[in-house]
Scaffold this active site. Sequence first.
Site, PDB file in Angstrom:
ATOM      1  N   GLU A  80      76.385  28.734  20.095  1.00 52.39           N
ATOM      2  CA  GLU A  80      76.745  29.859  20.161  1.00 52.39           C
ATOM      3  C   GLU A  80      76.376  29.961  21.350  1.00 52.39           C
ATOM      4  OE1 GLU A  80      75.157  33.606  18.381  1.00 52.39           O
ATOM      5  OE2 GLU A  80      75.630  34.753  19.904  1.00 52.39           O
ATOM      6  N   ASP A 286      62.205  24.562   9.477  1.00 53.26           N
ATOM      7  CA  ASP A 286      62.528  25.695   8.558  1.00 53.26           C
ATOM      8  C   ASP A 286      62.820  26.713   9.225  1.00 53.26           C
ATOM      9  OD1 ASP A 286      63.901  27.307   5.668  1.00 53.26           O
ATOM     10  OD2 ASP A 286      62.486  25.621   4.321  1.00 53.26           O
ATOM     11  N   HIS A 384      79.576  36.403  28.666  1.00 54.18           N
ATOM     12  CA  HIS A 384      79.816  35.599  27.024  1.00 54.18           C
ATOM     13  C   HIS A 384      81.855  34.829  27.303  1.00 54.18           C
ATOM     14  CE1 HIS A 384      79.182  34.775  23.117  1.00 54.18           C
ATOM     15  NE2 HIS A 384      80.042  34.868  23.368  1.00 54.18           N
TER      16      HIS A 384
HETATM   17  P1  NAD Z   1      54.853  18.258   4.230  1.00 54.29           P
HETATM   18  O1  NAD Z   1      54.195  18.113   3.251  1.00 54.29           O
HETATM   19  O2  NAD Z   1      55.779  17.003   4.549  1.00 54.29           O
HETATM   20  O3  NAD Z   1      53.334  17.860   5.467  1.00 54.29           O
HETATM   21  C1  NAD Z   1      52.106  18.633   5.081  1.00 54.29           C
HETATM   22  C2  NAD Z   1      51.117  17.771   4.887  1.00 54.29           C
HETATM   23  O4  NAD Z   1      51.291  16.983   6.288  1.00 54.29           O
HETATM   24  C3  NAD Z   1      49.583  17.950   5.003  1.00 54.29           C
HETATM   25  O5  NAD Z   1      49.509  18.235   3.497  1.00 54.29           O
HETATM   26  C4  NAD Z   1      49.061  16.717   5.708  1.00 54.29           C
HETATM   27  O6  NAD Z   1      48.730  16.119   4.153  1.00 54.29           O
HETATM   28  C5  NAD Z   1      49.915  16.088   6.206  1.00 54.29           C
HETATM   29  N1  NAD Z   1      49.616  16.457   7.589  1.00 54.29           N
HETATM   30  C6  NAD Z   1      48.903  15.870   8.496  1.00 54.29           C
HETATM   31  N2  NAD Z   1      48.413  16.019   9.312  1.00 54.29           N
HETATM   32  C7  NAD Z   1      48.137  17.297   9.389  1.00 54.29           C
HETATM   33  C8  NAD Z   1      47.687  18.278  10.545  1.00 54.29           C
HETATM   34  N3  NAD Z   1      47.802  18.204  11.497  1.00 54.29           N
HETATM   35  N4  NAD Z   1      47.760  19.589  10.007  1.00 54.29           N
HETATM   36  C9  NAD Z   1      48.686  19.791   8.208  1.00 54.29           C
HETATM   37  N5  NAD Z   1      48.627  18.668   7.703  1.00 54.29           N
HETATM   38  C10 NAD Z   1      49.070  17.758   8.058  1.00 54.29           C
HETATM   39  O7  NAD Z   1      54.765  19.790   4.473  1.00 54.29           O
HETATM   40  P2  NAD Z   1      54.619  21.341   4.190  1.00 54.29           P
HETATM   41  O8  NAD Z   1      54.381  21.506   5.948  1.00 54.29           O
HETATM   42  O9  NAD Z   1      53.808  21.666   3.280  1.00 54.29           O
HETATM   43  O10 NAD Z   1      55.943  21.429   3.332  1.00 54.29           O
HETATM   44  C11 NAD Z   1      57.689  22.066   5.001  1.00 54.29           C
HETATM   45  C12 NAD Z   1      58.517  21.757   3.929  1.00 54.29           C
HETATM   46  O11 NAD Z   1      58.886  22.329   2.412  1.00 54.29           O
HETATM   47  C13 NAD Z   1      59.623  21.888   4.662  1.00 54.29           C
HETATM   48  O12 NAD Z   1      60.475  20.733   5.145  1.00 54.29           O
HETATM   49  C14 NAD Z   1      60.043  23.348   4.015  1.00 54.29           C
HETATM   50  O13 NAD Z   1      61.626  23.049   4.298  1.00 54.29           O
HETATM   51  C15 NAD Z   1      60.071  23.124   2.382  1.00 54.29           C
HETATM   52  N6  NAD Z   1      59.785  23.886   1.452  1.00 54.29           N
HETATM   53  C16 NAD Z   1      59.977  25.120   1.721  1.00 54.29           C
HETATM   54  C17 NAD Z   1      60.039  26.398   1.259  1.00 54.29           C
HETATM   55  C18 NAD Z   1      59.536  28.024   0.958  1.00 54.29           C
HETATM   56  O14 NAD Z   1      59.529  28.055   2.566  1.00 54.29           O
HETATM   57  N7  NAD Z   1      60.554  28.682   0.422  1.00 54.29           N
HETATM   58  C19 NAD Z   1      59.786  25.487  -0.315  1.00 54.29           C
HETATM   59  C20 NAD Z   1      59.149  24.481  -0.564  1.00 54.29           C
HETATM   60  C21 NAD Z   1      59.656  23.406   0.556  1.00 54.29           C
END
Ligand code: NAD
Length: 430
Positions: A80, A286, A384
């Site tokens: 946009e 996300d 705009h």
């Molecule tokens: P992820 O599981 O890919 O990564 C998180 C992991 O990174 C942690 O579990 C940990 O093992 C590791 N990690 C490394 N360094 C870290 C730090 N400093 N702090 C925290 N963790 C660290 O991702 P996520 O964040 O658990 O999930 C995000 C994804 O899930 C997004 O892609 C999202 O789109 C998706 N998702 C969203 C929904 C929803 O919003 N309802 C539902 C399901 C999946």
Amino acid sequence: MTRSRIAGFYNLTLDERRAQLADAADLPLSDLLPFNSLLPTDIASHMVENVVGTFSLPLGVALNFTVNGRDVLVPMVIEEPSVVAGASFMAKLVRAGGGFTATSIDPLMIGQLQVLDVENVEKAAERILANKAELLTYVDAAESSLKSRGGGARDLEVRIIAESPIGKFLVVHLVYDVRDAMGANAVNTACERLAPKIEAITSGRVHLKILSNLTDRCMAKAKCTIPVNELAIVGRDDIPPFAGESVRDGIIEAWAFAAADPYRAATHNKGIMNGVDPVVIATGNDWRAVEAGAHAYAARTGRYTSLSTWSKDDEGNLIGELEMPLAVGIVGGATKVHPAAQAALKLMRVKSANELAEIIVSVGLAQNMAALRALATEGIQRGHMSLHARQVAIAAGATGELIEKVASQMAEERIVRIERAKEILKGMKS
Ligand code: NAD
């Protein structure tokens, strides 16, 4: 150290902008290379299913931001027009009042377990709470790199849903500290681990086990003070002059409309998300999750309302505040996978998810102010129009230098329509 003011940035060529940006960010130009290359298809095909290609969007950089005393260059991915310019201009006004002050709390996500077929929900709720410490220890005992980074299970809460289409049932909330991740996967895994224990305690059936996107324990807040004289608009051409006081009061009146009326609040909050989403997208986060959280929070009292507030202080300065759920990460999801997201995080020099959320909420507030200021003074269309005219010119088939020429003529004539663009283009080509 980053400098977020770059004079005449919009007048430069793309290559000159990249060079200036690297210089202002104190980064080698190579760190920003992912901004001008497409997402490789071998990465894309591992991100989602049935991949046949990629889809690119413009990435602009908002200038002039100071957040908590630090200059920040803000990458924004958006289709946009006017948004990047609006945020940059407001950040310049806010800078005159010391910049944005932003805070955030511990990133606590909520995982939900829906417990069905429980004979006595009140008694079952008591039993869960009586076992809380043991249950939290059990969740945390799982192998988790998140725990070693200081995250993990923090609390268990039990809610009774008294009325629903299927009657009464129990909901268990697992409150989970996700540190620098958005945490959806981590929380969902923890909920699944907890489920059999909850079934054993309640003699019920755990149906859903999934995080809540109403992330009201993962909040960020930004505040800005704009000196009233900074708000004055000097009249030119067909724009009348506006005194600072009148712009300030106009912004407060415009906010009051959103505070009182859901029809206006939806558009007001959309304007906030115009600032929030582009940074969420640029960093590989996300944006559906952030959108869902923002709007659910805006309706938390049972009536949908404005996420921000605008007021004046004793000296007559304009005060803006925005508090909203912001579940974003600097690890996990696409943040580490998408090369441009990595470059975006590098450009912002963020070291934690909290710091990223504090910048994003500040951009949301800036963008909110850009819309309110325009609406309260010259109207939204004027600024705009010239930008919109460029898109119309491209849609009409203009390329190269003709885009700007067709767009300026339409803006001058105040007729921004594809038919007119085609006519002008035909005239220019003949
Ligand atoms: P992820 O599981 O890919 O990564 C998180 C992991 O990174 C942690 O579990 C940990 O093992 C590791 N990690 C490394 N360094 C870290 C730090 N400093 N702090 C925290 N963790 C660290 O991702 P996520 O964040 O658990 O999930 C995000 C994804 O899930 C997004 O892609 C999202 O789109 C998706 N998702 C969203 C929904 C929803 O919003 N309802 C539902 C399901 C999946």
